[in-house]
Design a protein around this motif. Structure first.
Motif, PDB file in Angstrom:
ATOM      1  N   UNK A 119       0.827  -1.210   0.000  1.00 58.55           N
ATOM      2  CA  UNK A 119       0.000   0.000   0.000  1.00 58.55           C
ATOM      3  C   UNK A 119       0.860   1.258   0.000  1.00 58.55           C
ATOM      4  N   UNK A 120       1.919   1.248   0.802  1.00 56.48           N
ATOM      5  CA  UNK A 120       2.798   2.416   0.875  1.00 56.48           C
ATOM      6  C   UNK A 120       3.474   2.679  -0.462  1.00 56.48           C
ATOM      7  N   UNK A 121       3.680   1.619  -1.246  1.00 61.25           N
ATOM      8  CA  UNK A 121       4.315   1.767  -2.559  1.00 61.25           C
ATOM      9  C   UNK A 121       3.306   2.036  -3.663  1.00 61.25           C
ATOM     10  N   UNK A 122       2.021   2.107  -3.310  1.00 59.53           N
ATOM     11  CA  UNK A 122       0.996   2.366  -4.305  1.00 59.53           C
ATOM     12  C   UNK A 122       0.649   1.164  -5.165  1.00 59.53           C
ATOM     13  N   UNK A 123       1.001  -0.056  -4.684  1.00 60.00           N
ATOM     14  CA  UNK A 123       0.759  -1.261  -5.475  1.00 60.00           C
ATOM     15  C   UNK A 123      -0.571  -1.928  -5.154  1.00 60.00           C
ATOM     16  N   UNK A 124      -1.210  -1.527  -4.055  1.00 56.90           N
ATOM     17  CA  UNK A 124      -2.406  -2.234  -3.611  1.00 56.90           C
ATOM     18  C   UNK A 124      -3.425  -1.248  -3.068  1.00 56.90           C
ATOM     19  N   UNK A 125      -4.675  -1.495  -3.410  1.00 56.43           N
ATOM     20  CA  UNK A 125      -5.760  -0.658  -2.897  1.00 56.43           C
ATOM     21  C   UNK A 125      -5.897  -0.844  -1.389  1.00 56.43           C
ATOM     22  N   UNK A 126      -6.509   0.136  -0.751  1.00 50.95           N
ATOM     23  CA  UNK A 126      -6.525   0.161   0.716  1.00 50.95           C
ATOM     24  C   UNK A 126      -7.865  -0.224   1.323  1.00 50.95           C
ATOM     25  N   UNK A 127      -8.852  -0.650   0.506  1.00 50.89           N
ATOM     26  CA  UNK A 127     -10.188  -0.886   1.063  1.00 50.89           C
ATOM     27  C   UNK A 127     -10.444  -2.344   1.444  1.00 50.89           C
ATOM     28  N   UNK A 128      -9.417  -3.190   1.410  1.00 53.16           N
ATOM     29  CA  UNK A 128      -9.554  -4.584   1.844  1.00 53.16           C
ATOM     30  C   UNK A 128      -8.631  -4.798   3.055  1.00 53.16           C
ATOM     31  N   UNK A 129      -9.134  -5.385   4.142  1.00 58.25           N
ATOM     32  CA  UNK A 129      -8.284  -5.593   5.328  1.00 58.25           C
ATOM     33  C   UNK A 129      -7.011  -6.356   4.982  1.00 58.25           C
ATOM     34  N   UNK A 130      -5.895  -5.889   5.522  1.00 59.41           N
ATOM     35  CA  UNK A 130      -4.604  -6.503   5.210  1.00 59.41           C
ATOM     36  C   UNK A 130      -4.581  -7.976   5.595  1.00 59.41           C
ATOM     37  N   UNK A 131      -5.215  -8.331   6.718  1.00 62.22           N
ATOM     38  CA  UNK A 131      -5.208  -9.720   7.160  1.00 62.22           C
ATOM     39  C   UNK A 131      -5.957 -10.617   6.184  1.00 62.22           C
ATOM     40  N   UNK A 132      -6.993 -10.093   5.531  1.00 56.29           N
ATOM     41  CA  UNK A 132      -7.736 -10.884   4.553  1.00 56.29           C
ATOM     42  C   UNK A 132      -6.855 -11.194   3.345  1.00 56.29           C
ATOM     43  N   UNK A 133      -6.082 -10.219   2.923  1.00 50.88           N
ATOM     44  CA  UNK A 133      -5.155 -10.442   1.809  1.00 50.88           C
ATOM     45  C   UNK A 133      -4.100 -11.460   2.220  1.00 50.88           C
ATOM     46  N   UNK A 134      -3.569 -11.310   3.428  1.00 50.35           N
ATOM     47  CA  UNK A 134      -2.533 -12.219   3.913  1.00 50.35           C
ATOM     48  C   UNK A 134      -3.034 -13.656   3.947  1.00 50.35           C
ATOM     49  N   UNK A 135      -4.227 -13.872   4.496  1.00 48.64           N
ATOM     50  CA  UNK A 135      -4.759 -15.233   4.598  1.00 48.64           C
ATOM     51  C   UNK A 135      -5.031 -15.830   3.217  1.00 48.64           C
ATOM     52  N   UNK A 136      -5.456 -15.013   2.288  1.00 50.46           N
ATOM     53  CA  UNK A 136      -5.721 -15.507   0.938  1.00 50.46           C
ATOM     54  C   UNK A 136      -4.430 -15.950   0.259  1.00 50.46           C
TER      55      UNK A 136
END
Length: 206
Positions: A150-167
């Motif tokens: 997110x800080x690098x502008x590579x990922x949108x911010x409206x999905x919880x980070x933990x959900x992305x991690x678990x996926x």
């Protein structure tokens, strides 16, 4: 009597772990005896039991070491600028642990060992604890990586980070299961598939 160096002790421990992993991967955890491990590593019972009390301790050490290595790779990636994308990172980690982890064991054999570790947690509380700690550690490391995306502008911010991690962890687990069950699943396939999904547009294609 000369003192044994720490380097020698570490090398001997590594020898035992690698030999045990080859045995478990080749014959299955329950079908492998400690005598099989002794024969594989070419050491006496006393030399092996100095490090490990039995098969449960061996499989626990193998699992803990694998989790530590994977988490370390993710944590290192989160510090890179920009961080490697999921296809690159997952591809590198899976190559390391499926292709280079055990000398003398092929990818499918090691994938089967990982699946055995998962199933063994159903009867072994200590191993289940190791697995849970490793899983939560990987989730934390991936969450940090998502923050870096997110800080690098590579990922949108409206999905919880933990959900992305678990996926993403689920993607890696699914790939390992495919390799264990069917074999011949090149890491390149995972990388290409992730790149394809990452290229999808959120806007409908007309």
């Amino acid at each position: 009597m000369a003192r044994v160096s720490q380097e020698h002790l570490d090398a001997r421990r590594r020898q035992i772990l690698d030999g045990a992993a080859r045995c478990f991967a080749r014959n299955g955890f329950h079908a492998t005896s400690m005598q099989d491990v002794l024969t594989e590593v070419g050491l006496s019972a006393g030399a092996v039991y100095r490090y490990f009390g039995g098969k449960d301790e061996l499989i626990g050490a193998i699992a803990a070491e694998a989790f530590a290595g994977i988490r370390g790779a993710f944590e290192e990636a989160s510090r890179a600028t920009p961080p490697p994308t999921p296809d690159v990172l997952l591809g590198a980690v899976l190559r390391l642990f499926l292709e280079e982890r055990i000398a003398g064991a092929d990818r499918q054999a090691f994938a089967r060992l990982i699946v055995q570790v998962w199933t063994e947690t159903l009867r072994n509380e200590e191993l289940a604890k190791t697995l849970a700690e490793g899983y939560h550690g990987m989730r934390a490391a991936w969450t940090d990586l998502v923050t870096a995306y997110r800080a690098s502008g590579l990922l949108r911010a409206d999905v919880p980070a933990d959900h992305v991690a678990r996926t993403l962890i689920a993607v890696a687990q699914g790939f390992i299961a495919q390799q264990a069950l069917f074999g011949d699943v090149a890491v390149d396939v995972l990388e290409d598939g992730l790149r394809g999904l990452m290229s999808m547009s959120v806007d409908p294609v007309g």
